[in-house]
Write a protein that holds these residues in place. Sequence first.
Motif, PDB file in Angstrom:
ATOM      1  N   ASN A 117       0.830  -1.202   0.000  1.00  0.00           N
ATOM      2  CA  ASN A 117       0.000   0.000   0.000  1.00  0.00           C
ATOM      3  C   ASN A 117       0.870   1.259   0.000  1.00  0.00           C
ATOM      4  N   ARG A 118       1.894   1.208  -0.839  1.00  0.00           N
ATOM      5  CA  ARG A 118       2.892   2.275  -0.844  1.00  0.00           C
ATOM      6  C   ARG A 118       3.034   2.826  -2.252  1.00  0.00           C
ATOM      7  N   LEU A 119       3.354   4.089  -2.329  1.00  0.00           N
ATOM      8  CA  LEU A 119       3.466   4.782  -3.612  1.00  0.00           C
ATOM      9  C   LEU A 119       4.832   5.440  -3.714  1.00  0.00           C
ATOM     10  N   THR A 120       5.464   5.307  -4.872  1.00  0.00           N
ATOM     11  CA  THR A 120       6.712   6.010  -5.151  1.00  0.00           C
ATOM     12  C   THR A 120       6.472   6.950  -6.317  1.00  0.00           C
ATOM     13  N   MET A 121       6.713   8.238  -6.103  1.00  0.00           N
ATOM     14  CA  MET A 121       6.410   9.253  -7.113  1.00  0.00           C
ATOM     15  C   MET A 121       7.711   9.840  -7.659  1.00  0.00           C
ATOM     16  N   PHE A 122       7.880   9.769  -8.966  1.00  0.00           N
ATOM     17  CA  PHE A 122       9.054  10.324  -9.628  1.00  0.00           C
ATOM     18  C   PHE A 122       8.677  11.661 -10.254  1.00  0.00           C
ATOM     19  N   PHE A 123       9.333  12.737  -9.823  1.00  0.00           N
ATOM     20  CA  PHE A 123       9.111  14.065 -10.402  1.00  0.00           C
ATOM     21  C   PHE A 123      10.179  14.287 -11.476  1.00  0.00           C
ATOM     22  N   HIS A 124       9.809  14.142 -12.722  1.00  0.00           N
ATOM     23  CA  HIS A 124      10.806  14.224 -13.789  1.00  0.00           C
ATOM     24  C   HIS A 124      11.365  15.632 -13.967  1.00  0.00           C
ATOM     25  N   SER A 125      10.603  16.646 -13.591  1.00  0.00           N
ATOM     26  CA  SER A 125      11.094  18.014 -13.794  1.00  0.00           C
ATOM     27  C   SER A 125      12.220  18.366 -12.827  1.00  0.00           C
ATOM     28  N   THR A 126      12.262  17.690 -11.657  1.00  0.00           N
ATOM     29  CA  THR A 126      13.264  18.025 -10.654  1.00  0.00           C
ATOM     30  C   THR A 126      14.117  16.832 -10.240  1.00  0.00           C
ATOM     31  N   ASP A 127      13.848  15.663 -10.817  1.00  0.00           N
ATOM     32  CA  ASP A 127      14.581  14.433 -10.481  1.00  0.00           C
ATOM     33  C   ASP A 127      14.407  14.044  -9.012  1.00  0.00           C
ATOM     34  N   VAL A 130      12.438  12.035  -5.919  1.00  0.00           N
ATOM     35  CA  VAL A 130      11.654  10.822  -5.684  1.00  0.00           C
ATOM     36  C   VAL A 130      11.037  10.940  -4.307  1.00  0.00           C
ATOM     37  N   ILE A 131       9.718  10.817  -4.226  1.00  0.00           N
ATOM     38  CA  ILE A 131       9.013  10.916  -2.955  1.00  0.00           C
ATOM     39  C   ILE A 131       8.216   9.634  -2.740  1.00  0.00           C
ATOM     40  N   GLU A 132       8.248   9.121  -1.515  1.00  0.00           N
ATOM     41  CA  GLU A 132       7.511   7.912  -1.201  1.00  0.00           C
ATOM     42  C   GLU A 132       6.431   8.208  -0.170  1.00  0.00           C
ATOM     43  N   HIS A 133       5.285   7.539  -0.321  1.00  0.00           N
ATOM     44  CA  HIS A 133       4.170   7.689   0.602  1.00  0.00           C
ATOM     45  C   HIS A 133       3.753   6.312   1.098  1.00  0.00           C
ATOM     46  N   ASN A 134       3.455   6.228   2.381  1.00  0.00           N
ATOM     47  CA  ASN A 134       2.889   5.020   2.949  1.00  0.00           C
ATOM     48  C   ASN A 134       1.392   5.208   3.182  1.00  0.00           C
ATOM     49  N   LYS A 135       0.687   4.109   3.357  1.00  0.00           N
ATOM     50  CA  LYS A 135      -0.750   4.139   3.646  1.00  0.00           C
ATOM     51  C   LYS A 135      -1.505   4.901   2.575  1.00  0.00           C
ATOM     52  N   VAL A 136      -1.364   4.462   1.344  1.00  0.00           N
ATOM     53  CA  VAL A 136      -2.115   5.073   0.257  1.00  0.00           C
ATOM     54  C   VAL A 136      -3.165   4.094  -0.236  1.00  0.00           C
ATOM     55  N   ASN A 137      -4.229   4.638  -0.773  1.00  0.00           N
ATOM     56  CA  ASN A 137      -5.305   3.820  -1.320  1.00  0.00           C
ATOM     57  C   ASN A 137      -5.636   4.290  -2.726  1.00  0.00           C
ATOM     58  N   LEU A 138      -6.062   3.351  -3.553  1.00  0.00           N
ATOM     59  CA  LEU A 138      -6.484   3.658  -4.912  1.00  0.00           C
ATOM     60  C   LEU A 138      -7.999   3.559  -4.957  1.00  0.00           C
ATOM     61  N   ARG A 146      -8.350   7.788  -8.469  1.00  0.00           N
ATOM     62  CA  ARG A 146      -7.870   8.792  -7.528  1.00  0.00           C
ATOM     63  C   ARG A 146      -6.981   8.104  -6.499  1.00  0.00           C
ATOM     64  N   ILE A 147      -5.889   8.752  -6.135  1.00  0.00           N
ATOM     65  CA  ILE A 147      -5.005   8.243  -5.097  1.00  0.00           C
ATOM     66  C   ILE A 147      -5.215   9.069  -3.842  1.00  0.00           C
ATOM     67  N   VAL A 148      -5.477   8.379  -2.735  1.00  0.00           N
ATOM     68  CA  VAL A 148      -5.720   9.033  -1.455  1.00  0.00           C
ATOM     69  C   VAL A 148      -4.570   8.711  -0.510  1.00  0.00           C
ATOM     70  N   TYR A 149      -3.926   9.745   0.038  1.00  0.00           N
ATOM     71  CA  TYR A 149      -2.814   9.575   0.948  1.00  0.00           C
ATOM     72  C   TYR A 149      -3.303   9.386   2.378  1.00  0.00           C
ATOM     73  N   GLY A 150      -2.386   8.980   3.259  1.00  0.00           N
ATOM     74  CA  GLY A 150      -2.736   8.731   4.647  1.00  0.00           C
ATOM     75  C   GLY A 150      -3.267   9.956   5.373  1.00  0.00           C
ATOM     76  N   ASN A 151      -2.873  11.161   4.927  1.00  0.00           N
ATOM     77  CA  ASN A 151      -3.340  12.381   5.585  1.00  0.00           C
ATOM     78  C   ASN A 151      -4.675  12.878   5.037  1.00  0.00           C
ATOM     79  N   GLY A 152      -5.273  12.122   4.108  1.00  0.00           N
ATOM     80  CA  GLY A 152      -6.581  12.484   3.567  1.00  0.00           C
ATOM     81  C   GLY A 152      -6.532  13.263   2.271  1.00  0.00           C
TER      82      GLY A 152
END
Length: 221
Positions: free
Chosen positions: A25-35, A37-45, A53-59
């Motif tokens: 239940n984890r997401l890894t986001m690659f920002f190509h404009s800035t290189d 990488v951000i990771e999020h835990n507790k995400v839902n699809l 829609r992707i919903v993060y743990g903070n709502g």
Amino acid sequence: MMRVFTYYHNEQKTIYDVLILFDQNRLTMFFHSTDRVIEHNKVNLEGTQYGTRIVYGNGSSLPWKDKNGVLHGSWVENKIDFIALDVESASTDHMICQLGICIVADKKVVGSKSWLIQPPTNKYDWQCVKVHNITAEMTQDSPTFDNVWPEIKEYLTDTSIVAHNAANFDEVALRKNLAYYHIDDSKVNTFIDTINIWGKRLALDELCAGYEWPIDGHHDA
């Protein structure tokens, strides 16, 4: 199971290539404009009338609607083609000190990641250091292979894996390290080896030259 989505932001014209790793239940986001990488835990699809829609743990979520009901962005799911993999070894017995991957989906690179790995007892052979210039000082605080494998395996499980000279090096090294730490490798597919892609054995720099691809630091996984 890994799925790849590309997010298009309407106003900023920004493209985010996103890997959704459902097992954790984890997401890894690659920002190509800035290189970045951000990771999020507790995400839902979630499926909505507007699409995925992707919903993060903070709502918070992507995409979102503003107070006027305007939807800011959209997701497109991509077909994963393969994962390109490269490893560097600390010793002549193929103990890994660096592993890198490149994710290719819908015939484009959507993300890449690299890990420095501390080999057993942080031991290096000079012959290997001469090739890649990675030293014991550089990995003395890095995780060992067994500790980093839970993250790496999310990219490699039940996925097509491509490497150059895989049968003699990259796949051999990966499976040897898995065996060393008594880790099951049954869900790691046999690698696709590019060394014979032109009908004869070519070194990686020769192959890239044939396709006019730049190759800088090809001993840096």
